[in-house]
Scaffold this motif. Structure first.
Motif, PDB file in Angstrom:
ATOM      1  N   ALA A  91      -1.853  31.079 -51.875  1.00  0.00           N
ATOM      2  CA  ALA A  91      -2.026  29.325 -51.612  1.00  0.00           C
ATOM      3  C   ALA A  91      -2.882  28.578 -52.593  1.00  0.00           C
ATOM      4  O   ALA A  91      -2.673  27.543 -53.053  1.00  0.00           O
ATOM      5  CB  ALA A  91      -2.388  29.264 -50.229  1.00  0.00           C
TER       6      ALA A  91
ATOM      7  N   ILE B 190      -1.067  28.383 -56.039  1.00  0.00           N
ATOM      8  CA  ILE B 190       0.070  27.478 -55.771  1.00  0.00           C
ATOM      9  C   ILE B 190       0.466  26.470 -56.925  1.00  0.00           C
ATOM     10  O   ILE B 190       1.644  26.539 -57.508  1.00  0.00           O
ATOM     11  CB  ILE B 190       0.355  26.885 -54.435  1.00  0.00           C
ATOM     12  CG1 ILE B 190       0.920  27.977 -53.488  1.00  0.00           C
ATOM     13  CG2 ILE B 190       1.363  25.605 -54.661  1.00  0.00           C
ATOM     14  CD1 ILE B 190       0.940  27.241 -52.138  1.00  0.00           C
TER      15      ILE B 190
ATOM     16  N   TYR C 196       2.931  27.894 -59.668  1.00  0.00           N
ATOM     17  CA  TYR C 196       4.203  28.143 -59.068  1.00  0.00           C
ATOM     18  C   TYR C 196       5.347  28.104 -60.204  1.00  0.00           C
ATOM     19  O   TYR C 196       6.435  28.850 -60.427  1.00  0.00           O
ATOM     20  CB  TYR C 196       4.647  27.868 -58.041  1.00  0.00           C
ATOM     21  CG  TYR C 196       5.213  26.426 -57.930  1.00  0.00           C
ATOM     22  CD1 TYR C 196       6.557  26.327 -58.025  1.00  0.00           C
ATOM     23  CD2 TYR C 196       4.352  25.338 -57.574  1.00  0.00           C
ATOM     24  CE1 TYR C 196       7.113  24.922 -57.980  1.00  0.00           C
ATOM     25  CE2 TYR C 196       4.900  24.299 -57.793  1.00  0.00           C
ATOM     26  CZ  TYR C 196       6.273  23.897 -57.766  1.00  0.00           C
ATOM     27  OH  TYR C 196       6.749  22.557 -57.835  1.00  0.00           O
ATOM     28  N   LYS C 197       4.955  27.019 -60.996  1.00  0.00           N
ATOM     29  CA  LYS C 197       6.226  26.536 -61.898  1.00  0.00           C
ATOM     30  C   LYS C 197       6.247  27.700 -63.111  1.00  0.00           C
ATOM     31  O   LYS C 197       7.223  27.713 -63.846  1.00  0.00           O
ATOM     32  CB  LYS C 197       5.929  24.989 -62.762  1.00  0.00           C
ATOM     33  CG  LYS C 197       5.952  24.107 -61.622  1.00  0.00           C
ATOM     34  CD  LYS C 197       5.659  22.778 -62.422  1.00  0.00           C
ATOM     35  CE  LYS C 197       5.677  21.672 -61.245  1.00  0.00           C
ATOM     36  NZ  LYS C 197       5.283  20.294 -61.555  1.00  0.00           N
TER      37      LYS C 197
ATOM     38  N   TRP D 130       6.870  30.539 -62.801  1.00  0.00           N
ATOM     39  CA  TRP D 130       7.753  31.862 -62.553  1.00  0.00           C
ATOM     40  C   TRP D 130       9.237  31.461 -62.766  1.00  0.00           C
ATOM     41  O   TRP D 130       9.909  32.257 -62.409  1.00  0.00           O
ATOM     42  CB  TRP D 130       7.698  32.015 -61.063  1.00  0.00           C
ATOM     43  CG  TRP D 130       6.222  32.659 -60.494  1.00  0.00           C
ATOM     44  CD1 TRP D 130       5.179  31.954 -60.370  1.00  0.00           C
ATOM     45  CD2 TRP D 130       5.751  33.771 -60.713  1.00  0.00           C
ATOM     46  NE1 TRP D 130       4.174  32.815 -59.977  1.00  0.00           N
ATOM     47  CE2 TRP D 130       4.443  34.063 -60.436  1.00  0.00           C
ATOM     48  CE3 TRP D 130       6.474  35.086 -61.187  1.00  0.00           C
ATOM     49  CZ2 TRP D 130       3.901  35.025 -60.365  1.00  0.00           C
ATOM     50  CZ3 TRP D 130       5.814  36.237 -61.079  1.00  0.00           C
ATOM     51  CH2 TRP D 130       4.498  36.091 -60.733  1.00  0.00           C
TER      52      TRP D 130
ATOM     53  N   LYS E 240      12.659  24.717 -57.472  1.00  0.00           N
ATOM     54  CA  LYS E 240      11.095  24.682 -56.796  1.00  0.00           C
ATOM     55  C   LYS E 240      10.875  25.776 -55.457  1.00  0.00           C
ATOM     56  O   LYS E 240       9.969  26.686 -55.711  1.00  0.00           O
ATOM     57  CB  LYS E 240      10.569  23.360 -56.243  1.00  0.00           C
ATOM     58  CG  LYS E 240      10.686  22.430 -57.437  1.00  0.00           C
ATOM     59  CD  LYS E 240      10.001  20.955 -56.905  1.00  0.00           C
ATOM     60  CE  LYS E 240       9.953  20.174 -58.110  1.00  0.00           C
ATOM     61  NZ  LYS E 240       9.504  18.809 -57.663  1.00  0.00           N
ATOM     62  N   ILE E 241      11.972  25.668 -54.566  1.00  0.00           N
ATOM     63  CA  ILE E 241      11.744  26.518 -53.468  1.00  0.00           C
ATOM     64  C   ILE E 241      11.646  28.247 -54.017  1.00  0.00           C
ATOM     65  O   ILE E 241      10.947  28.906 -53.714  1.00  0.00           O
ATOM     66  CB  ILE E 241      12.788  26.313 -52.727  1.00  0.00           C
ATOM     67  CG1 ILE E 241      12.522  24.885 -51.880  1.00  0.00           C
ATOM     68  CG2 ILE E 241      12.726  27.635 -51.364  1.00  0.00           C
ATOM     69  CD1 ILE E 241      13.562  24.428 -51.012  1.00  0.00           C
TER      70      ILE E 241
ATOM     71  N   ASN F  35      11.109  29.270 -56.759  1.00  0.00           N
ATOM     72  CA  ASN F  35       9.746  29.625 -57.729  1.00  0.00           C
ATOM     73  C   ASN F  35       8.491  29.736 -56.868  1.00  0.00           C
ATOM     74  O   ASN F  35       7.819  30.650 -57.174  1.00  0.00           O
ATOM     75  CB  ASN F  35       9.672  28.626 -58.654  1.00  0.00           C
ATOM     76  CG  ASN F  35      10.606  28.596 -60.073  1.00  0.00           C
ATOM     77  OD1 ASN F  35      11.271  29.675 -60.114  1.00  0.00           O
ATOM     78  ND2 ASN F  35      10.628  27.465 -60.763  1.00  0.00           N
ATOM     79  N   LEU F  36       8.480  28.756 -55.784  1.00  0.00           N
ATOM     80  CA  LEU F  36       7.300  28.883 -55.076  1.00  0.00           C
ATOM     81  C   LEU F  36       7.399  30.394 -54.144  1.00  0.00           C
ATOM     82  O   LEU F  36       6.335  30.930 -53.943  1.00  0.00           O
ATOM     83  CB  LEU F  36       7.340  27.783 -54.118  1.00  0.00           C
ATOM     84  CG  LEU F  36       6.343  27.457 -53.197  1.00  0.00           C
ATOM     85  CD1 LEU F  36       5.085  27.322 -53.793  1.00  0.00           C
ATOM     86  CD2 LEU F  36       6.337  26.411 -52.128  1.00  0.00           C
ATOM     87  N   LEU F  37       8.400  30.644 -53.732  1.00  0.00           N
ATOM     88  CA  LEU F  37       8.796  32.056 -53.090  1.00  0.00           C
ATOM     89  C   LEU F  37       8.495  33.198 -53.949  1.00  0.00           C
ATOM     90  O   LEU F  37       7.753  34.284 -53.378  1.00  0.00           O
ATOM     91  CB  LEU F  37      10.266  32.211 -52.527  1.00  0.00           C
ATOM     92  CG  LEU F  37      10.450  33.288 -51.497  1.00  0.00           C
ATOM     93  CD1 LEU F  37       9.651  32.957 -50.464  1.00  0.00           C
ATOM     94  CD2 LEU F  37      11.932  33.171 -51.066  1.00  0.00           C
TER      95      LEU F  37
ATOM     96  N   HIS G 151       6.327  33.172 -56.345  1.00  0.00           N
ATOM     97  CA  HIS G 151       5.100  33.089 -56.530  1.00  0.00           C
ATOM     98  C   HIS G 151       4.386  33.634 -55.676  1.00  0.00           C
ATOM     99  O   HIS G 151       3.333  34.654 -55.493  1.00  0.00           O
ATOM    100  CB  HIS G 151       4.608  31.562 -56.834  1.00  0.00           C
ATOM    101  CG  HIS G 151       2.883  31.443 -56.849  1.00  0.00           C
ATOM    102  ND1 HIS G 151       2.173  32.001 -57.930  1.00  0.00           N
ATOM    103  CD2 HIS G 151       2.114  31.135 -55.977  1.00  0.00           C
ATOM    104  CE1 HIS G 151       1.212  31.617 -57.736  1.00  0.00           C
ATOM    105  NE2 HIS G 151       1.004  31.156 -56.359  1.00  0.00           N
ATOM    106  N   VAL G 152       4.632  33.458 -54.261  1.00  0.00           N
ATOM    107  CA  VAL G 152       3.854  33.673 -53.034  1.00  0.00           C
ATOM    108  C   VAL G 152       4.073  35.239 -52.849  1.00  0.00           C
ATOM    109  O   VAL G 152       3.273  35.975 -52.658  1.00  0.00           O
ATOM    110  CB  VAL G 152       4.463  33.035 -51.976  1.00  0.00           C
ATOM    111  CG1 VAL G 152       3.945  33.729 -50.584  1.00  0.00           C
ATOM    112  CG2 VAL G 152       3.984  31.608 -51.696  1.00  0.00           C
TER     113      VAL G 152
END
Length: 180
Positions: A47, A50, A53-54, A56, A65-66, A68-70, A72-73
């Motif tokens: 977190a 975050i 995240y871009k 990735w 975005k979703i 890439n964020l997933l 990253h996490v």
């Protein structure tokens, strides 16, 4: 050439994530802490990072975005989970070594069926695999279930005491260094 390199990096990243989960789980078995502590630390690190995240986009092959964020996490969480537990275990303070007697309350085994592939869609039974566990009670009343080897399982008797060597980990989580 660039697309082959990116594909190799994607496979390597998947390999790193899977190895991180496996190493984290193996080290967690010798760590005396609730499951949510290392998971919470890993999610907190994910977190806090975050804003990156871009970066990735190379892994997901897009600007979604979703996704890439997933990515990253999952990737940062898995690696930080393993690093947290490995650093806690490997950098444990030898000066804090203490022996603690635990009472074996219960011992049990779990049996799993093994199969092997003999054809395109055909699997046959290939015996069983057994895992051995001890449920022990510490002096402070905490009850833990520990995964042990067959030799330790056979040597241990229910109701008897067993001596475990504990050390305080680098991040304060106690780890079992001997006795299993």
């Amino acid at each position: 050439m660039k697309s082959v390199f990116i594909k190799v990096l994607r496979v390597l990243m998947l390999f790193i994530v899977i190895i991180s989960w496996a190493v984290g789980y193996i080290v967690y078995e010798d760590t005396l802490a609730d499951w949510w502590i290392p998971v919470g630390v890993a999610l907190m690190i994910a977190a806090l990072t975050i804003p990156f995240y871009k970066k990735w986009a190379w892994l997901t092959a897009g600007e979604d975005k979703i996704l890439n964020l997933l990515s990253h996490v999952i990737c940062v969480g898995a690696v930080s989970y393993a690093l947290f537990l490995v650093c806690n275990y490997c950098l444990a303070d030898p000066a804090s070594t203490q022996e603690e007697k635990v009472i074996v309350q219960k011992k049990y085994q779990k049996t799993y069926k093994k199969t092997r592939r003999v054809g395109r869609r055909h699997y046959v039974s290939d015996g069983v695999r057994k895992e051995y566990y001890l449920q022990v009670a510490f002096e402070n009343g905490t009850v833990e279930t520990l995964h042990v080897s067959l030799s330790t399982y056979n040597k241990t008797r229910t109701g008897k005491t067993k001596t475990l060597t504990l050390q305080k980990g680098f991040f304060g989580l106690p780890v079992i260094t001997k006795g299993l």
